[in-house]
Design a protein around this motif. Structure first.
Motif, PDB file in Angstrom:
ATOM      1  N   ALA A   1      -7.046  20.988  -8.783  1.00 10.72           N
ATOM      2  CA  ALA A   1      -8.023  20.008  -9.245  1.00 10.72           C
ATOM      3  C   ALA A   1      -7.151  18.679  -9.339  1.00 10.72           C
ATOM      4  O   ALA A   1      -7.675  17.595  -9.138  1.00 10.72           O
ATOM      5  CB  ALA A   1      -8.630  20.275 -10.657  1.00 10.72           C
ATOM      6  N   GLY A   2      -5.685  18.983  -9.853  1.00 14.77           N
ATOM      7  CA  GLY A   2      -4.893  17.759  -9.899  1.00 14.77           C
ATOM      8  C   GLY A   2      -4.719  17.149  -8.527  1.00 14.77           C
ATOM      9  O   GLY A   2      -4.763  15.974  -8.499  1.00 14.77           O
ATOM     10  N   ALA A   3      -4.444  17.923  -7.565  1.00 19.78           N
ATOM     11  CA  ALA A   3      -4.143  17.534  -6.091  1.00 19.78           C
ATOM     12  C   ALA A   3      -5.422  16.615  -5.714  1.00 19.78           C
ATOM     13  O   ALA A   3      -5.238  15.982  -4.913  1.00 19.78           O
ATOM     14  CB  ALA A   3      -3.839  18.729  -5.271  1.00 19.78           C
ATOM     15  N   ASP A   4      -6.441  17.354  -5.889  1.00 15.33           N
ATOM     16  CA  ASP A   4      -7.867  16.528  -5.460  1.00 15.33           C
ATOM     17  C   ASP A   4      -8.061  15.286  -6.030  1.00 15.33           C
ATOM     18  O   ASP A   4      -8.729  14.397  -5.338  1.00 15.33           O
ATOM     19  CB  ASP A   4      -9.049  17.715  -5.810  1.00 15.33           C
ATOM     20  CG  ASP A   4      -9.178  18.855  -4.979  1.00 15.33           C
ATOM     21  OD1 ASP A   4      -8.245  18.766  -3.890  1.00 15.33           O
ATOM     22  OD2 ASP A   4      -9.822  19.653  -5.162  1.00 15.33           O
ATOM     23  N   LEU A   5      -7.790  15.278  -7.322  1.00 11.76           N
ATOM     24  CA  LEU A   5      -8.133  13.988  -8.207  1.00 11.76           C
ATOM     25  C   LEU A   5      -7.125  13.118  -7.557  1.00 11.76           C
ATOM     26  O   LEU A   5      -7.535  11.724  -7.381  1.00 11.76           O
ATOM     27  CB  LEU A   5      -7.668  14.143  -9.300  1.00 11.76           C
ATOM     28  CG  LEU A   5      -8.073  13.155 -10.455  1.00 11.76           C
ATOM     29  CD1 LEU A   5      -9.673  12.620 -10.190  1.00 11.76           C
ATOM     30  CD2 LEU A   5      -7.989  13.378 -11.757  1.00 11.76           C
TER      31      LEU A   5
ATOM     32  N   LEU B   1       1.277  22.521  -8.189  1.00 12.09           N
ATOM     33  CA  LEU B   1       0.864  21.251  -8.138  1.00 12.09           C
ATOM     34  C   LEU B   1       1.650  20.545  -6.792  1.00 12.09           C
ATOM     35  O   LEU B   1       1.404  19.897  -6.054  1.00 12.09           O
ATOM     36  CB  LEU B   1       1.024  20.469  -9.069  1.00 12.09           C
ATOM     37  CG  LEU B   1       0.483  19.071  -8.948  1.00 12.09           C
ATOM     38  CD1 LEU B   1      -1.063  18.685  -8.532  1.00 12.09           C
ATOM     39  CD2 LEU B   1       0.484  18.155 -10.455  1.00 12.09           C
ATOM     40  N   ALA B   2       3.110  20.815  -6.876  1.00 13.31           N
ATOM     41  CA  ALA B   2       4.189  19.964  -5.803  1.00 13.31           C
ATOM     42  C   ALA B   2       3.767  20.682  -4.518  1.00 13.31           C
ATOM     43  O   ALA B   2       4.009  20.003  -3.496  1.00 13.31           O
ATOM     44  CB  ALA B   2       5.286  20.401  -6.532  1.00 13.31           C
ATOM     45  N   ALA B   3       3.452  21.827  -4.503  1.00 13.92           N
ATOM     46  CA  ALA B   3       3.096  22.432  -3.131  1.00 13.92           C
ATOM     47  C   ALA B   3       1.694  21.962  -2.652  1.00 13.92           C
ATOM     48  O   ALA B   3       1.587  22.049  -1.472  1.00 13.92           O
ATOM     49  CB  ALA B   3       3.084  24.067  -3.212  1.00 13.92           C
ATOM     50  N   ALA B   4       0.920  21.602  -3.536  1.00 10.13           N
ATOM     51  CA  ALA B   4      -0.455  21.285  -3.289  1.00 10.13           C
ATOM     52  C   ALA B   4      -0.793  19.724  -2.655  1.00 10.13           C
ATOM     53  O   ALA B   4      -1.992  19.304  -2.167  1.00 10.13           O
ATOM     54  CB  ALA B   4      -1.611  21.717  -4.078  1.00 10.13           C
ATOM     55  N   THR B   5       0.371  18.930  -3.059  1.00 11.57           N
ATOM     56  CA  THR B   5       0.252  17.205  -2.522  1.00 11.57           C
ATOM     57  C   THR B   5       1.263  17.033  -2.087  1.00 11.57           C
ATOM     58  O   THR B   5       2.414  17.326  -2.466  1.00 11.57           O
ATOM     59  CB  THR B   5      -0.157  16.726  -4.108  1.00 11.57           C
ATOM     60  OG1 THR B   5      -0.468  15.386  -3.850  1.00 11.57           O
ATOM     61  CG2 THR B   5       0.957  16.742  -5.187  1.00 11.57           C
ATOM     62  N   ASP B   6       1.302  15.879  -1.522  1.00  9.05           N
ATOM     63  CA  ASP B   6       2.345  15.152  -0.835  1.00  9.05           C
ATOM     64  C   ASP B   6       2.784  13.965  -1.843  1.00  9.05           C
ATOM     65  O   ASP B   6       3.606  13.131  -1.692  1.00  9.05           O
ATOM     66  CB  ASP B   6       2.090  14.604   0.449  1.00  9.05           C
ATOM     67  CG  ASP B   6       1.036  13.752   0.675  1.00  9.05           C
ATOM     68  OD1 ASP B   6       0.348  13.388  -0.329  1.00  9.05           O
ATOM     69  OD2 ASP B   6       0.832  13.270   1.719  1.00  9.05           O
ATOM     70  N   ARG B   7       1.889  13.778  -2.836  1.00 10.49           N
ATOM     71  CA  ARG B   7       2.601  12.768  -4.015  1.00 10.49           C
ATOM     72  C   ARG B   7       3.678  13.013  -4.864  1.00 10.49           C
ATOM     73  O   ARG B   7       3.930  14.277  -5.170  1.00 10.49           O
ATOM     74  CB  ARG B   7       1.214  12.571  -4.967  1.00 10.49           C
ATOM     75  CG  ARG B   7      -0.051  12.298  -4.090  1.00 10.49           C
ATOM     76  CD  ARG B   7      -0.475  11.052  -3.296  1.00 10.49           C
ATOM     77  NE  ARG B   7      -1.549  11.128  -2.424  1.00 10.49           N
ATOM     78  CZ  ARG B   7      -2.314  10.156  -2.283  1.00 10.49           C
ATOM     79  NH1 ARG B   7      -1.881   8.802  -2.502  1.00 10.49           N
ATOM     80  NH2 ARG B   7      -3.423  10.525  -1.446  1.00 10.49           N
ATOM     81  N   SER B   8       4.237  12.263  -5.404  1.00 10.29           N
ATOM     82  CA  SER B   8       5.165  12.531  -6.216  1.00 10.29           C
ATOM     83  C   SER B   8       4.587  13.097  -7.621  1.00 10.29           C
ATOM     84  O   SER B   8       3.546  12.765  -7.908  1.00 10.29           O
ATOM     85  CB  SER B   8       6.356  11.077  -6.797  1.00 10.29           C
ATOM     86  OG  SER B   8       6.735  11.012  -5.710  1.00 10.29           O
TER      87      SER B   8
END
Length: 210
Positions: free
Chosen positions: A69-73, A95-102
């Motif tokens: 949910a954090g990665a989607d948001l 979360l780090a694995a699910a997003t390319d954001r810091s």
């Protein structure tokens, strides 16, 4: 040079004032299960994120139900980084694995931080019973200094900082950065533009002296 994160921005003129004050990072709150005058809906947060100039890092501050949910948001809002409160070290890994954001992990100063290796930064805060920051309460800056010395991950010092005490906090803890929200407000969710300027000025001047 100590970086300054000015957080809980809700209005375009406050964002402009934060940037003019010299903020390195600006934070927008959305998706939190607590009542706060600083919360925006995702569309309003995305609109402000779109106005953040190059060279200033936009940060989504949230308390998602899950790493997914954090990665989607953060994708929806479009921020450069996501700061999450109340996540375990394992959830930060996910979360780090699910997003390319810091990914910024906001944790209580008293927590064991050894497992938060996937975080791009640690936000060392004073948290409430829900794991949320923004309490306006300071914590032990000597303890923060030990955390800064022990961790390779950059540490942002938060919790009860104001223009009046930020220089002392920087001098004591020597953090990578400082993070302020309620300490630069004239009312809940409305920033004091002079306080924004003084906060950044005193944080950065003290870091140069150190």
């Amino acid at each position: 040079m100590t970086r300054a994160k000015l957080c809980g921005l809700t209005r375009g003129d406050d964002l402009h004032a934060a940037v003019d004050a010299g903020a390195d990072m600006v934070g927008f709150v959305t998706g939190v299960p607590i009542e706060t005058p600083r919360e925006l809906d995702p569309e309003a947060a995305a609109d402000l994120v779109d106005r953040v100039p190059d060279g200033v890092t936009s940060v989504l501050v949230t308390m998602p139900d899950s790493p997914a949910a954090g990665a989607d948001l953060v994708d929806r809002v479009g921020a450069d980084a996501i700061q999450v409160h109340g996540f375990s070290a394992e959830e930060i890994d996910e979360l780090a694995a699910a997003t390319d954001r810091s990914v910024f992990a906001a944790v209580d100063a008293a927590d064991d931080l050894s497992g938060y290796t996937a975080a791009d930064a640690i936000v060392l805060d004073s948290t409430d019973e829900h794991g949320a920051g923004g309490t306006g309460e300071t914590h032990d800056w000597e303890r923060a200094r030990e955390v800064v010395a022990d961790l390779d991950t950059p540490v942002l010092l938060a919790g009860g900082l104001t223009p009046e005490n930020v220089a002392s906090a920087v001098r004591t803890a020597e953090p990578f950065g400082v993070d302020v929200s309620s300490g630069v407000e004239e009312a809940g969710g409305k920033k004091d533009h002079d306080a924004l300027r003084r906060f950044v000025e005193r944080a950065t001047v003290e870091s140069v002296r150190a």
